[in-house]
Design an enzyme around this catalytic site. Sequence first.
Site, PDB file in Angstrom:
ATOM      1  CD  GLU A 192      -3.195   0.622   0.149  1.00 23.09           C
ATOM      2  OE1 GLU A 192      -3.220  -0.079   0.107  1.00 23.09           O
ATOM      3  OE2 GLU A 192      -2.836   2.090  -0.994  1.00 23.09           O
ATOM      4  CE  LYS A 194       5.178   6.705  -5.843  1.00 22.91           C
ATOM      5  NZ  LYS A 194       5.298   8.097  -5.983  1.00 22.91           N
TER       6      LYS A 194
HETATM    7  N1  HSE Z   1       9.693  10.458  -4.958  1.00 23.04           N
HETATM    8  C1  HSE Z   1       8.695   9.754  -4.207  1.00 23.04           C
HETATM    9  C2  HSE Z   1       7.496  11.302  -4.731  1.00 23.04           C
HETATM   10  C3  HSE Z   1       8.333   9.581  -2.928  1.00 23.04           C
HETATM   11  O1  HSE Z   1       7.760  12.258  -4.525  1.00 23.04           O
HETATM   12  O2  HSE Z   1       6.357  10.969  -4.868  1.00 23.04           O
HETATM   13  C4  HSE Z   1       7.056   8.770  -3.097  1.00 23.04           C
HETATM   14  O3  HSE Z   1       7.190   7.552  -3.338  1.00 23.04           O
END
Ligand code: HSE
Length: 320
Positions: free
Chosen positions: A123, A199
Amino acid sequence: MTYHKQLTIGLFGFGVVGEGLYKVLQQTPSLSARIKKVCIKDPNKKRNAPPVLFTTDREELLQDEEINVIVEVINEAGPAFDIVKTALLKGKSVVSASKKMIAEHLPELLALQQETGQSFLYESAACASIPVIRNLEEYYDNDLLHGIKAIVNGSTNFILTKMFEDKLDFQQALLLAQQLGFAESDPKLDVEGFDAVNKWAFLLTHAYGIIEHPDNLLFTGIQNIHAMDARVAAEKGQQIKLVAQAQKLTNGKVASFVIPQFIPQEDHLAFVKNEYNGVVIESGFSDKQFFYGKGAGSFPTASAVLSDLSALRYDYKYEY
Ligand code: HSE
């Protein structure tokens, strides 16, 4: 609910997220979760935890029969995948925050979960404190999911907000994101959209069952957005944001991309500033929902790891 599982944790990584988790667990005694050992790379670095907790030998964690959960927050895709694979095959549950590793190895990770029957939860890997994966898994029906629009990278959103609102230039804003611990160690991963598309790859899996390597998804970052663009957008009452978007088409196919967009003030995502993330989900019968919260940083990310640990107490698994 009666929980039967005591969680004895082997933690890989004691950086921003690992240390955050260590601190958070000290405040959650009712979880029955204890970190037994932490594997780190550099034994000489000073850390705010008892030295006896640390080792540089990964086998001390992976071979320990008492450790029933591996939490892996090292964020180096190759070694992370190796740790996850070994741990699952050893019959341990795994919680991971390694978005790049998950995005790049999803088919193998699915096969490992099938083969071992172990839970593999992540998550924290997308949108940190926002429980987006479990909501996509549990709440929404894939057939009725008309579309998702999201800000999934905190650093680029932070940089754009600072350029718009505090009139910082790109480099100053990036430096600040790095100092605050939001940015990846290679900030190109944030700025050029790699982190967002990683993501997005597995969010698409949880939303629509699509399994696609991030290299095959259409994406770009904010590397070519300049202060001038920000000012022009502001004059029109708009902001520029890096948005990941998917729409289900009438033929049932899903169109998707990650790209900077002009966001008008009335859009839910206009509300998402700095390192916050936001997800707008549009679904049949329920219309639109807006999820909002911190998408990067030590405690927001650790809180999502904590929620996975909590779910492990009742052997929660993703259905995909
Ligand atoms: N570098 C990522 C961001 C960290 O700025 O969203 C969190 O996944």
